[in-house]
Design a protein around this motif. Structure first.
Motif, PDB file in Angstrom:
ATOM      1  N   GLY A  25       0.627  -1.324   0.122  1.00 48.62           N
ATOM      2  CA  GLY A  25      -0.007  -0.149   0.026  1.00 48.62           C
ATOM      3  C   GLY A  25       0.938   1.237  -0.122  1.00 48.62           C
ATOM      4  O   GLY A  25       0.423   2.213   0.512  1.00 48.62           O
ATOM      5  N   ASP A  26       2.095   1.207  -0.570  1.00 47.78           N
ATOM      6  CA  ASP A  26       2.886   2.495  -0.363  1.00 47.78           C
ATOM      7  C   ASP A  26       3.606   2.823  -1.928  1.00 47.78           C
ATOM      8  O   ASP A  26       4.639   3.270  -1.903  1.00 47.78           O
ATOM      9  N   GLU A  27       2.933   2.578  -2.801  1.00 49.18           N
ATOM     10  CA  GLU A  27       3.138   3.045  -4.075  1.00 49.18           C
ATOM     11  C   GLU A  27       3.600   4.468  -3.943  1.00 49.18           C
ATOM     12  O   GLU A  27       2.721   5.258  -3.515  1.00 49.18           O
ATOM     13  N   GLY A  28       4.876   4.921  -4.582  1.00 49.22           N
ATOM     14  CA  GLY A  28       5.256   6.229  -4.785  1.00 49.22           C
ATOM     15  C   GLY A  28       5.728   6.960  -3.596  1.00 49.22           C
ATOM     16  O   GLY A  28       6.077   8.191  -3.665  1.00 49.22           O
ATOM     17  N   VAL A  29       5.958   6.449  -2.644  1.00 51.53           N
ATOM     18  CA  VAL A  29       6.347   6.957  -1.277  1.00 51.53           C
ATOM     19  C   VAL A  29       7.986   7.462  -1.457  1.00 51.53           C
ATOM     20  O   VAL A  29       8.699   6.673  -2.404  1.00 51.53           O
ATOM     21  N   ASN A  30       8.494   8.297  -0.806  1.00 48.29           N
ATOM     22  CA  ASN A  30       9.771   8.525  -0.821  1.00 48.29           C
ATOM     23  C   ASN A  30      10.043   9.721   0.454  1.00 48.29           C
ATOM     24  O   ASN A  30       9.775  10.578   0.354  1.00 48.29           O
ATOM     25  N   THR A  31      10.439   8.893   1.512  1.00 46.12           N
ATOM     26  CA  THR A  31      10.404   9.872   3.066  1.00 46.12           C
ATOM     27  C   THR A  31      11.333  11.067   2.565  1.00 46.12           C
ATOM     28  O   THR A  31      10.972  12.008   2.739  1.00 46.12           O
ATOM     29  N   LEU A  32      12.578  11.074   2.181  1.00 49.26           N
ATOM     30  CA  LEU A  32      13.802  11.990   2.264  1.00 49.26           C
ATOM     31  C   LEU A  32      13.240  13.012   1.267  1.00 49.26           C
ATOM     32  O   LEU A  32      13.140  14.205   1.289  1.00 49.26           O
ATOM     33  N   ALA A  33      13.048  12.585   0.104  1.00 47.08           N
ATOM     34  CA  ALA A  33      12.677  13.488  -1.191  1.00 47.08           C
ATOM     35  C   ALA A  33      11.366  14.324  -0.752  1.00 47.08           C
ATOM     36  O   ALA A  33      11.501  15.363  -1.220  1.00 47.08           O
ATOM     37  N   HIS A  34      10.529  13.658  -0.446  1.00 46.76           N
ATOM     38  CA  HIS A  34       8.978  14.303  -0.387  1.00 46.76           C
ATOM     39  C   HIS A  34       9.080  15.281   0.756  1.00 46.76           C
ATOM     40  O   HIS A  34       8.418  16.265   0.633  1.00 46.76           O
ATOM     41  N   LEU A  35       9.755  14.854   2.007  1.00 49.45           N
ATOM     42  CA  LEU A  35       9.914  15.787   3.038  1.00 49.45           C
ATOM     43  C   LEU A  35      10.558  17.273   2.506  1.00 49.45           C
ATOM     44  O   LEU A  35      10.419  18.276   3.081  1.00 49.45           O
ATOM     45  N   ALA A  36      11.790  16.962   1.815  1.00 58.08           N
ATOM     46  CA  ALA A  36      12.343  18.031   1.422  1.00 58.08           C
ATOM     47  C   ALA A  36      11.683  18.949   0.421  1.00 58.08           C
ATOM     48  O   ALA A  36      11.594  20.171   0.375  1.00 58.08           O
ATOM     49  N   GLU A  37      10.817  18.341  -0.381  1.00 60.68           N
ATOM     50  CA  GLU A  37      10.089  19.011  -1.481  1.00 60.68           C
ATOM     51  C   GLU A  37       9.100  19.873  -0.753  1.00 60.68           C
ATOM     52  O   GLU A  37       8.880  20.994  -0.956  1.00 60.68           O
ATOM     53  N   VAL A  38       8.114  19.251   0.283  1.00 63.12           N
ATOM     54  CA  VAL A  38       7.144  20.090   0.763  1.00 63.12           C
ATOM     55  C   VAL A  38       7.463  21.124   1.663  1.00 63.12           C
ATOM     56  O   VAL A  38       6.860  22.307   1.897  1.00 63.12           O
ATOM     57  N   GLU A  39       8.901  20.975   2.181  1.00 64.32           N
ATOM     58  CA  GLU A  39       9.377  22.058   2.928  1.00 64.32           C
ATOM     59  C   GLU A  39       9.950  23.055   2.249  1.00 64.32           C
ATOM     60  O   GLU A  39      11.145  24.094   2.910  1.00 64.32           O
ATOM     61  N   GLY A  40      10.169  23.012   0.825  1.00 62.75           N
ATOM     62  CA  GLY A  40      10.880  23.969   0.055  1.00 62.75           C
ATOM     63  C   GLY A  40      12.597  23.812   0.034  1.00 62.75           C
ATOM     64  O   GLY A  40      13.195  24.795  -0.431  1.00 62.75           O
ATOM     65  N   GLY A  41      12.970  22.479   0.415  1.00 64.52           N
ATOM     66  CA  GLY A  41      14.323  22.257   0.264  1.00 64.52           C
ATOM     67  C   GLY A  41      14.734  21.930   1.745  1.00 64.52           C
ATOM     68  O   GLY A  41      14.155  22.281   2.615  1.00 64.52           O
ATOM     69  N   ILE A  42      15.958  21.215   1.726  1.00 66.91           N
ATOM     70  CA  ILE A  42      16.681  20.906   3.049  1.00 66.91           C
ATOM     71  C   ILE A  42      18.252  21.047   2.945  1.00 66.91           C
ATOM     72  O   ILE A  42      18.606  20.980   1.722  1.00 66.91           O
ATOM     73  N   SER A  43      18.697  21.590   3.978  1.00 64.58           N
ATOM     74  CA  SER A  43      19.997  21.877   4.122  1.00 64.58           C
ATOM     75  C   SER A  43      20.711  20.651   4.669  1.00 64.58           C
ATOM     76  O   SER A  43      20.867  20.798   6.000  1.00 64.58           O
ATOM     77  N   LEU A  44      21.523  19.888   4.019  1.00 67.05           N
ATOM     78  CA  LEU A  44      22.258  18.968   4.649  1.00 67.05           C
ATOM     79  C   LEU A  44      23.772  18.739   3.951  1.00 67.05           C
ATOM     80  O   LEU A  44      24.163  18.062   3.375  1.00 67.05           O
ATOM     81  N   PRO A  45      24.573  19.697   4.182  1.00 70.30           N
ATOM     82  CA  PRO A  45      25.751  20.043   3.571  1.00 70.30           C
ATOM     83  C   PRO A  45      26.680  18.978   3.909  1.00 70.30           C
ATOM     84  O   PRO A  45      27.661  18.597   3.004  1.00 70.30           O
ATOM     85  N   ASN A  46      26.782  18.345   5.296  1.00 64.66           N
ATOM     86  CA  ASN A  46      27.758  17.233   5.321  1.00 64.66           C
ATOM     87  C   ASN A  46      27.607  15.999   4.980  1.00 64.66           C
ATOM     88  O   ASN A  46      28.290  15.303   4.270  1.00 64.66           O
ATOM     89  N   MET A  47      26.333  15.617   4.669  1.00 64.17           N
ATOM     90  CA  MET A  47      25.903  14.656   4.068  1.00 64.17           C
ATOM     91  C   MET A  47      25.906  14.651   2.582  1.00 64.17           C
ATOM     92  O   MET A  47      26.048  13.971   1.766  1.00 64.17           O
ATOM     93  N   GLU A  48      25.835  15.763   2.320  1.00 64.93           N
ATOM     94  CA  GLU A  48      25.991  16.219   0.628  1.00 64.93           C
ATOM     95  C   GLU A  48      27.513  15.837   0.379  1.00 64.93           C
ATOM     96  O   GLU A  48      27.612  15.302  -0.681  1.00 64.93           O
ATOM     97  N   LYS A  49      28.483  16.053   1.130  1.00 62.74           N
ATOM     98  CA  LYS A  49      29.658  15.820   0.968  1.00 62.74           C
ATOM     99  C   LYS A  49      29.914  14.544   0.952  1.00 62.74           C
ATOM    100  O   LYS A  49      30.951  14.083  -0.021  1.00 62.74           O
TER     101      LYS A  49
END
Length: 385
Positions: A25-49
């Protein structure tokens, strides 16, 4: 030469629906991408590195052509999406059969046995949101000290109790005995004590939650490391998830994610060999299940700020891994876990850099890599180091 591995589970931080997600029952889910999208983006510079933005597209997290270590994502072999199954597979143990769930509540015999043992009435006995169940049943509990028993889509029996009505030690005792009752009449993966405080309109769960779990169904990485006389330090609810099996030292967290982060940093500084295995439960418990993308975002950004203090204190031959155990998309319907890939970010001062491990087909690949790092070899498949 002494060396250690640090394994941090960002509980529920999935990175996209698995191919079989529709069956859950979870088609299309994406925890990290979706929370970042609805919040206008997310800043994770160290995990980005470390290469997080190379795994999936995440608003606010850029791709990195010179990532500091290994990056990729992993599929779950076990046909489940719960915490226990996820952690066991991370530790090298695939669950052949999913745990039982109780969408219609627990059998009458289970409830009767709990009432007989506790000498307290049971109310609710159905799937419920952990915060809503308190709002709806606390008044009844306050009248006569009834136990608020509920479940979810996961294999859990949960008991909520006001600390002023049912003392915490009594609640723990009831939960421990309830696991024994469930083992006989209606098996579950965990029984969870859910203490709360407050008055009508302002009830609040406390940090004194405690999980009582069935032991792993087979040998795990933790057992093998322990059998090689290496320390296995569980931080947060890690020891609870494994029922203490394979854990040589349990460092509980009594407050929140930050407490777990600080205890992890302290352990990194103190321990030169073995495994430090941390679970940060707030991501799941406070933000995923409660469908709070803003809170989830803020918690991830807080965690990211502490990554340099963790990695800077590693010894040259240490291994540092960030991952998850399932998803819990805070933008999705309902309040339960979601069937997702988990991310892998692996770093070590002497490890290769900018290595794309692609998509691994089992969480077991994490245990395989840690065993290879610490023991020099592994019988498990999927090693990415």
């Amino acid at each position: 030469m002494k060396k250690k591995a640090v394994l941090i589970v960002v509980d529920s931080c999935g990175v996209g629906a698995l191919p079989d997600a529709a069956l859950f029952g979870d088609e299309g889910v994406n925890t990290l991408a979706h929370l970042a999208e609805v919040e206008g983006g997310i800043s994770l510079p160290n995990m980005e590195k470390m290469g997080l933005g190379n795994i999936i597209d995440i608003k606010g997290v850029s791709k990195n052509n010179s990532a500091l270590g290994y990056y990729g994502k992993v599929m779950e072999t076990s046909k489940a999406k719960d915490t226990t199954t996820g952690h066991w597979e991370i530790a090298g143990l695939v669950s052949e059969k999913p745990f039982n769930t109780y969408p219609n509540g627990f059998p009458e015999i289970t409830i009767k046995k709990i009432e007989e043992f506790s000498k307290r009435r049971v109310v609710c006995n159905k799937p419920y949101s952990g915060t809503e169940v308190i709002d709806d049943y606390a008044d009844e509990q306050l009248k006569d000290g009834a136990l608020i028993v509920y479940t979810s889509a996961d294999s859990v029996l949960q008991i909520a109790a006001h600390e002023d009505i049912i003392p915490i030690d009594e609640l723990y005792s009831i939960c421990k005995k309830s696991l024994e009752i469930c083992n006989e009449y209606s098996p579950v993966a965990r029984v969870i004590a859910r203490p709360y405080i407050g008055t009508k309109g302002s009830y609040k769960r406390t940090e004194r939650r405690h999980d009582y779990s069935v032991p792993p169904s087979g040998e795990t990485m933790l057992d093998r490391l322990k059998n090689h006389n290496l320390p296995v330090v569980g931080i947060g609810k890690t020891s609870d998830i494994f029922a203490g099996v394979g854990i040589t030292e349990n460092r509980l967290t009594n407050k929140n994610n930050l407490d777990g982060i600080e205890k992890t940093i302290k352990a990194i500084k103190e321990i030169d060999e073995g495994l430090i295995f941390t679970n940060l439960v707030d991501f799941d418990m406070l933000y995923g299940h409660r469908r709070d993308p803003k809170g989830y975002k803020n918690a991830l950004e807080e965690f990211d700020k502490y990554i340099p203090e963790m990695t800077n204190n590693l010894n040259d031959d240490d291994l540092f891994i960030i991952t998850a155990d399932h998803g819990c998309d805070p933008t999705y319907k309902g309040s339960d876990h979601t069937r997702e890939y988990i991310p892998i970010l692996a770093y070590g001062k002497n490890l290769k850099k900018n290595i794309n491990i692609g998509v691994k087909d089992s969480f077991v690949s994490i245990a395989a890599s840690i065993e290879k790092h610490l023991l020099g070899d592994t019988k498990l498949e999927g090693c990415f180091l």
